[in-house]
Design a protein around this motif. Structure first.
Motif, short mmCIF file in Angstrom:
data_model
loop_
_atom_site.label_atom_id
_atom_site.label_comp_id
_atom_site.label_asym_id
_atom_site.label_seq_id
_atom_site.Cartn_x
_atom_site.Cartn_y
_atom_site.Cartn_z
N THR A 1 30.51 27.40 43.40
CA THR A 1 31.97 27.63 43.10
C THR A 1 32.35 27.67 41.54
O THR A 1 32.97 28.52 40.98
CB THR A 1 32.74 26.21 43.51
OG1 THR A 1 32.71 26.20 44.93
CG2 THR A 1 34.17 26.19 43.21
N ILE B 1 31.40 31.01 40.43
CA ILE B 1 32.30 32.13 40.73
C ILE B 1 33.63 32.00 39.67
O ILE B 1 33.92 33.15 38.92
CB ILE B 1 32.87 31.95 42.09
CG1 ILE B 1 31.90 32.42 42.93
CG2 ILE B 1 34.20 32.83 42.09
CD1 ILE B 1 32.18 32.01 44.39
N LEU B 2 33.96 30.68 39.36
CA LEU B 2 35.02 30.68 38.34
C LEU B 2 34.54 30.94 36.86
O LEU B 2 35.33 31.65 36.15
CB LEU B 2 35.24 29.12 38.23
CG LEU B 2 36.09 28.32 39.45
CD1 LEU B 2 36.21 27.09 39.46
CD2 LEU B 2 37.35 29.23 39.78
N LEU C 1 34.75 34.83 36.66
CA LEU C 1 36.15 35.33 36.79
C LEU C 1 36.86 35.00 35.51
O LEU C 1 37.38 35.91 34.83
CB LEU C 1 36.80 34.71 37.92
CG LEU C 1 36.65 35.18 39.34
CD1 LEU C 1 37.19 34.41 40.30
CD2 LEU C 1 36.90 36.64 39.44
N SER D 1 44.79 30.48 53.16
CA SER D 1 43.56 30.94 52.53
C SER D 1 43.24 32.23 53.04
O SER D 1 42.97 33.19 52.37
CB SER D 1 42.82 30.07 52.30
OG SER D 1 43.07 28.84 51.48
N GLY E 1 43.51 36.21 51.44
CA GLY E 1 42.43 36.54 50.86
C GLY E 1 41.90 37.79 52.02
O GLY E 1 41.00 38.40 51.62
N THR F 1 43.58 41.91 47.13
CA THR F 1 42.61 42.09 47.82
C THR F 1 42.02 43.71 47.74
O THR F 1 41.07 44.05 47.55
CB THR F 1 42.19 41.44 48.85
OG1 THR F 1 43.49 41.58 49.68
CG2 THR F 1 42.29 39.76 48.60
N GLY G 1 41.32 38.73 40.37
CA GLY G 1 40.48 37.75 41.34
C GLY G 1 40.78 36.36 40.91
O GLY G 1 40.94 35.59 41.64
N LEU G 2 41.17 36.37 39.39
CA LEU G 2 41.37 34.99 39.00
C LEU G 2 42.98 34.35 39.50
O LEU G 2 42.97 33.34 40.04
CB LEU G 2 41.44 34.79 37.33
CG LEU G 2 41.72 33.70 36.70
CD1 LEU G 2 40.62 32.60 36.94
CD2 LEU G 2 41.41 33.91 35.27
N VAL H 1 42.42 33.25 42.95
CA VAL H 1 41.81 32.18 43.14
C VAL H 1 42.80 30.88 42.60
O VAL H 1 42.71 29.94 43.54
CB VAL H 1 40.43 31.72 42.31
CG1 VAL H 1 39.84 30.46 42.17
CG2 VAL H 1 39.41 32.81 42.67
N THR I 1 45.01 30.42 45.64
CA THR I 1 44.63 29.60 46.70
C THR I 1 44.43 28.02 46.29
O THR I 1 44.62 27.11 47.16
CB THR I 1 43.39 30.12 47.04
OG1 THR I 1 43.32 31.55 47.30
CG2 THR I 1 42.54 29.43 48.36
N LEU I 2 44.11 27.93 45.10
CA LEU I 2 44.17 26.56 44.46
C LEU I 2 45.45 25.91 44.66
O LEU I 2 45.61 24.65 45.13
CB LEU I 2 43.56 26.45 43.10
CG LEU I 2 43.54 25.26 42.33
CD1 LEU I 2 42.49 24.32 43.17
CD2 LEU I 2 43.03 25.26 40.81
#
Length: 315
Positions: free
Chosen positions: A48, A51-52, A55, A234, A238, A265, A290-291, A294, A297-298
């Motif tokens: 995780t 990935i962050l 991004l 989610s 996605g 996407t 993509g950020l 994310v 989704t957060l």
């Protein structure tokens, strides 16, 4: 007496040492298992964070060329054109519209299926239905995409003759069907985990089976049900291949599901499979998009956590 004790002592020593040896071996095995479990937990955290990091670091390069204000407010998304615009709103509207249509199908249907399987279905029916739901989970998403394009869209065009070939409605409906197994399976497991004593107490007060399911079991399992909804959100946000095939990939700022549009996407797939070299501003857009995905989704996960706490306090 002392002689007999002295004679017996050496014979008991191997037994004691053997016990200590087994205890030491078992302790070492437990330490190894604990280390493996800790490593598995660290892998998820590390993934995780990695990935962050990717991004955010790549997005910072993008925002050196594109102002954040323009990125959030511009109503055009044409990063690959000569007259480039970098407004995320068209992609965001398409993503939310498709996900919204899917959730309007999946949440009611998945909840109803979960309540039926948990509270009303016989063992034979449950054992028959559950494998079919699990089979839906295993179907590749590209198959769902062509199902939406070649079956659902022509079916909708019989009702809405002016419906274009690429539209968000058919994509959203198929995504809703696709995520029903996720919601129903997790929600049903949460309902079946509710203690039988609560059901028996409800029946003792004169409540019917339906009243018990709605007013006792469902509120008691609200934490697991909310987790099922967040999983569905989610999954809908996605989803890639269904919207890429059935909704089109032309970014358009619209919330009308009968129109075609692009999603975040679908755009990422479009650029990632293209010939743009890494480092160009057009390629960097996928990291910024993509950020946003994310963070979206957060946001839904935080909302789900807040709803779980609220319902727990209420009940």
């Amino acid at each position: 007496m002392s002689a007999s004790l002295a004679a017996a002592a050496p014979a008991s020593l191997p037994v004691t040492s053997e016990r200590l040896k087994k205890k030491r071996t078992r302790h070492m095995k437990e330490q190894v298992i604990e280390a493996l479990l800790f490593f598995a937990a660290c892998v998820s955290v590390f993934t995780t964070v990695a990935i962050l990091y990717i991004l955010v670091s790549e997005s910072l390069v993008f925002f050196e060329h594109v102002p954040l204000f323009d990125f959030l407010t511009d109503t055009q998304w044409t990063p690959l054109f000569a007259d480039a615009h970098y407004g995320i709103l068209p992609l965001l509207s398409g993503t939310l519209t498709v996900a919204g249509v899917g959730l309007l199908v999946a949440i009611p249907l998945g909840t109803i299926i979960a309540i039926y399987l948990s509270e009303f279905a016989s063992t034979r029916v449950r054992e028959t239905v559950k494998p079919f739901l699990e089979l839906l989970e295993g179907i590749p998403t590209i198959v769902y995409g062509y199902f939406a394009l070649l079956f659902v869209t022509p079916l909708l065009q019989m009702i809405f003759p002016e419906l274009p070939g690429f539209n968000m409605l058919s994509a959203g409906l198929v995504i809703g069907v696709m995520i029903v197994p996720y919601i129903s399976s997790v929600a049903e497991d949460a309902m079946r985990a509710v203690p039988m004593a609560l059901r028996e107490a409800s029946y003792a007060t004169g409540a019917t089976r339906f009243q018990t399911a709605i007013k006792v079991v469902t509120p008691s399992a609200i934490s697991g049900i909310a987790a099922a909804y967040i999983l569905g959100v989610s999954r809908a946000v996605g989803e890639t291949m269904v919207v890429a095939v059935a909704a089109g990939m032309q970014p358009k700022l619209t919330f009308d599901p009968t129109e075609g549009a692009g999603t975040i996407t679908a755009y990422i797939v479009q650029v990632a499979l293209g010939d743009l070299p890494h480092g160009e501003i057009g390629y960097q857009t996928i990291f910024a998009a993509g950020l946003v995905l994310v963070l979206l989704t957060l946001l839904f996960n935080i909302l789900g956590y807040w709803l779980r706490r609220k319902f727990r306090e209420a009940y």
